[in-house]
Design a protein around this motif. Structure first.
Motif, PDB file in Angstrom:
ATOM      1  N   ILE A  82       0.833  -1.194   0.000  1.00 49.68           N
ATOM      2  CA  ILE A  82       0.000   0.000   0.000  1.00 49.68           C
ATOM      3  C   ILE A  82       0.870   1.247   0.000  1.00 49.68           C
ATOM      4  O   ILE A  82       0.528   2.265  -0.569  1.00 49.68           O
ATOM      5  CB  ILE A  82      -0.891   0.002   1.262  1.00 49.68           C
ATOM      6  CG1 ILE A  82      -1.769  -1.252   1.273  1.00 49.68           C
ATOM      7  CG2 ILE A  82      -1.729   1.249   1.331  1.00 49.68           C
ATOM      8  CD1 ILE A  82      -2.786  -1.297   0.197  1.00 49.68           C
ATOM      9  N   HIS A 127      -1.552   2.117  11.210  1.00 52.63           N
ATOM     10  CA  HIS A 127      -2.039   2.503   9.882  1.00 52.63           C
ATOM     11  C   HIS A 127      -1.856   1.347   8.895  1.00 52.63           C
ATOM     12  O   HIS A 127      -2.778   1.012   8.130  1.00 52.63           O
ATOM     13  CB  HIS A 127      -1.280   3.751   9.405  1.00 52.63           C
ATOM     14  CG  HIS A 127      -1.642   4.200   8.021  1.00 52.63           C
ATOM     15  ND1 HIS A 127      -2.602   5.162   7.769  1.00 52.63           N
ATOM     16  CD2 HIS A 127      -1.183   3.807   6.809  1.00 52.63           C
ATOM     17  CE1 HIS A 127      -2.707   5.332   6.453  1.00 52.63           C
ATOM     18  NE2 HIS A 127      -1.848   4.529   5.841  1.00 52.63           N
ATOM     19  N   GLU A 128      -0.690   0.728   8.911  1.00 50.52           N
ATOM     20  CA  GLU A 128      -0.439  -0.369   7.964  1.00 50.52           C
ATOM     21  C   GLU A 128      -1.244  -1.619   8.348  1.00 50.52           C
ATOM     22  O   GLU A 128      -1.759  -2.325   7.470  1.00 50.52           O
ATOM     23  CB  GLU A 128       1.058  -0.694   7.911  1.00 50.52           C
ATOM     24  CG  GLU A 128       1.937   0.470   7.447  1.00 50.52           C
ATOM     25  CD  GLU A 128       1.578   0.996   6.056  1.00 50.52           C
ATOM     26  OE1 GLU A 128       1.048   0.223   5.237  1.00 50.52           O
ATOM     27  OE2 GLU A 128       1.801   2.197   5.804  1.00 50.52           O
ATOM     28  N   HIS A 172      -4.648  -1.217   6.942  1.00 47.93           N
ATOM     29  CA  HIS A 172      -4.744  -1.572   5.513  1.00 47.93           C
ATOM     30  C   HIS A 172      -4.996  -3.075   5.361  1.00 47.93           C
ATOM     31  O   HIS A 172      -5.813  -3.495   4.548  1.00 47.93           O
ATOM     32  CB  HIS A 172      -3.444  -1.208   4.793  1.00 47.93           C
ATOM     33  CG  HIS A 172      -3.345   0.223   4.363  1.00 47.93           C
ATOM     34  ND1 HIS A 172      -4.325   0.860   3.641  1.00 47.93           N
ATOM     35  CD2 HIS A 172      -2.350   1.138   4.527  1.00 47.93           C
ATOM     36  CE1 HIS A 172      -3.947   2.107   3.383  1.00 47.93           C
ATOM     37  NE2 HIS A 172      -2.753   2.308   3.913  1.00 47.93           N
ATOM     38  N   GLU A 219      -6.629   5.277   2.162  1.00 48.94           N
ATOM     39  CA  GLU A 219      -5.751   5.921   3.133  1.00 48.94           C
ATOM     40  C   GLU A 219      -6.555   6.571   4.254  1.00 48.94           C
ATOM     41  O   GLU A 219      -6.193   6.489   5.436  1.00 48.94           O
ATOM     42  CB  GLU A 219      -4.868   6.962   2.439  1.00 48.94           C
ATOM     43  CG  GLU A 219      -3.879   6.369   1.457  1.00 48.94           C
ATOM     44  CD  GLU A 219      -3.022   5.283   2.070  1.00 48.94           C
ATOM     45  OE1 GLU A 219      -2.811   5.314   3.306  1.00 48.94           O
ATOM     46  OE2 GLU A 219      -2.583   4.392   1.333  1.00 48.94           O
ATOM     47  N   HIS A 266      -1.923  10.382  -0.615  1.00 45.53           N
ATOM     48  CA  HIS A 266      -2.739  10.643   0.568  1.00 45.53           C
ATOM     49  C   HIS A 266      -3.329  12.044   0.496  1.00 45.53           C
ATOM     50  O   HIS A 266      -2.883  12.899  -0.258  1.00 45.53           O
ATOM     51  CB  HIS A 266      -1.891  10.531   1.833  1.00 45.53           C
ATOM     52  CG  HIS A 266      -1.424   9.136   2.133  1.00 45.53           C
ATOM     53  ND1 HIS A 266      -0.753   8.365   1.237  1.00 45.53           N
ATOM     54  CD2 HIS A 266      -1.530   8.394   3.265  1.00 45.53           C
ATOM     55  CE1 HIS A 266      -0.456   7.198   1.787  1.00 45.53           C
ATOM     56  NE2 HIS A 266      -0.921   7.190   3.020  1.00 45.53           N
TER      57      HIS A 266
END
Ligand SMILES: [Zn+2]
Length: 322
Positions: free
Chosen positions: A18, A224-225, A228, A261, A302
């Motif tokens: 991502i 955040h990852e 995803h 995002e 983003h």
């Protein structure tokens, strides 16, 4: 225990995530500064594992498909450069099985009494399959497959009997994995500044982690990852609408990517709040990295940083208001 050369680790060819599409390149072993601990140079692995475990456990109610987690961080022989392996074997019997490089405090592995340096010989009485390609040069793909296969053997929601090699003697421990969000988070030793998710794993580089000022910032990147992956964004990114679009920054593709995002920011902030981290303090990393090469690679698609920070602050405010 004498110093080990740093393992190259895992992520070098998995660049379709991502975040950035640029491949992560390893840095020379000598450029990693050793530090003092039971396993020198492994504090960063332990820190990443500790924060990832806390996020995965704290946010488990948000994950539709929880996975058993142990808090055990293992190192495999084929994750080292070929030239380093003889030196590694002089210190740790990694030819017998993967060795524990970190144990997350209070995790199932810690409760079981597993110690850094312990080598895993068998699970429920079955010897681990031998590590293939031990005489071949470092291969990210091979190292990754091996690490995943052993992680899979540990990912059961029932007690496991582990046979360990400790100071040359076999030791048995009982490991009881805990349900958590899926979180295979790896630290790659690379001077590049990168973080990305590939659908199943999260990869961070030591070059990026070295820029962080506190655990909230590291938790922000990991959450955040992880978000995803939890949200299945790797599938979205590989879809025709995105992969055949006119670049990820523009038009419909850009809108889809920005949507992923924004939702990863929101879920990531929630995971942080669930786990006792401060997403607003963590998101400060966005401002600092916004103009760097990392920023261009990771954040080109983003929303503007100001808009992201405002959205993250809104998630935190809504939680406080409850
Ligand atoms: Zn992202």
């Amino acid at each position: 225990m004498p110093s080990l050369p740093p393992a190259l680790l895992l992520a070098l060819t998995l660049s379709s995530g991502i975040g950035s599409r640029s491949a992560i390149e390893p840095v020379a072993a000598s450029s990693i500064r050793p530090a003092s601990s039971a396993l020198p140079g492994r504090e960063a692995d332990g820190r990443v594992a500790r924060i990832a475990f806390r996020l995965a456990l704290g946010g488990r109610a948000r994950c539709p498909a929880p996975a058993p987690a142990s808090g055990l961080v293992l190192q495999h022989l084929t994750q080292f450069a070929l030239a380093d392996r003889a030196g590694v074997l002089a210190v740790l019997p990694l030819d017998r099985g993967p060795a524990t490089i970190a144990v997350v405090p209070e995790s199932p592995a810690a409760v079981a009494g597993i110690l850094p340096g312990d080598v895993v010989l068998a699970i429920d009485g079955a010897a681990l399959p031998p590590e293939p390609a031990r005489t071949a040069p470092f291969s990210a793909a091979t190292a990754h497959v091996r690490a995943d296969s052993v992680e899979d053997l540990l990912a059961h929601d029932r007690p496991l009997l582990l046979t360990l090699l400790r100071d040359g003697q076999p030791v048995s421990v009982r490991l009881v994995p805990q349900a958590a969000c899926p979180s295979r988070v790896f630290l790659a030793r690379s001077a590049q500044r990168n973080a990305y998710a590939d659908g199943r794993h999260v990869f961070l580089t030591t070059g990026l982690v070295s820029l962080l000022r506190n655990d909230d910032e590291l938790a922000f990147l990991i959450a955040h990852e992880m978000a995803h992956n939890i949200l299945g964004h790797a599938t979205v990114m590989r879809s025709d609408a995105v992969s055949k679009g006119l670049g990820r920054t523009f038009g419909r593709s850009g809108a889809i990517v920005r949507g992923t995002e924004t939702s990863a920011d929101a879920l990531g902030a929630s995971l942080m709040l669930d786990s006792g981290y401060d997403p607003v303090r963590g998101a400060a990393i966005l401002e600092r990295l916004g103009g760097s090469d990392f920023g261009i690679a990771l954040f080109a698609t983003h929303e503007p940083v100001g808009k992201r920070l405002a959205a993250i602050a809104a998630v935190a405010a809504a939680r406080r208001a409850r």
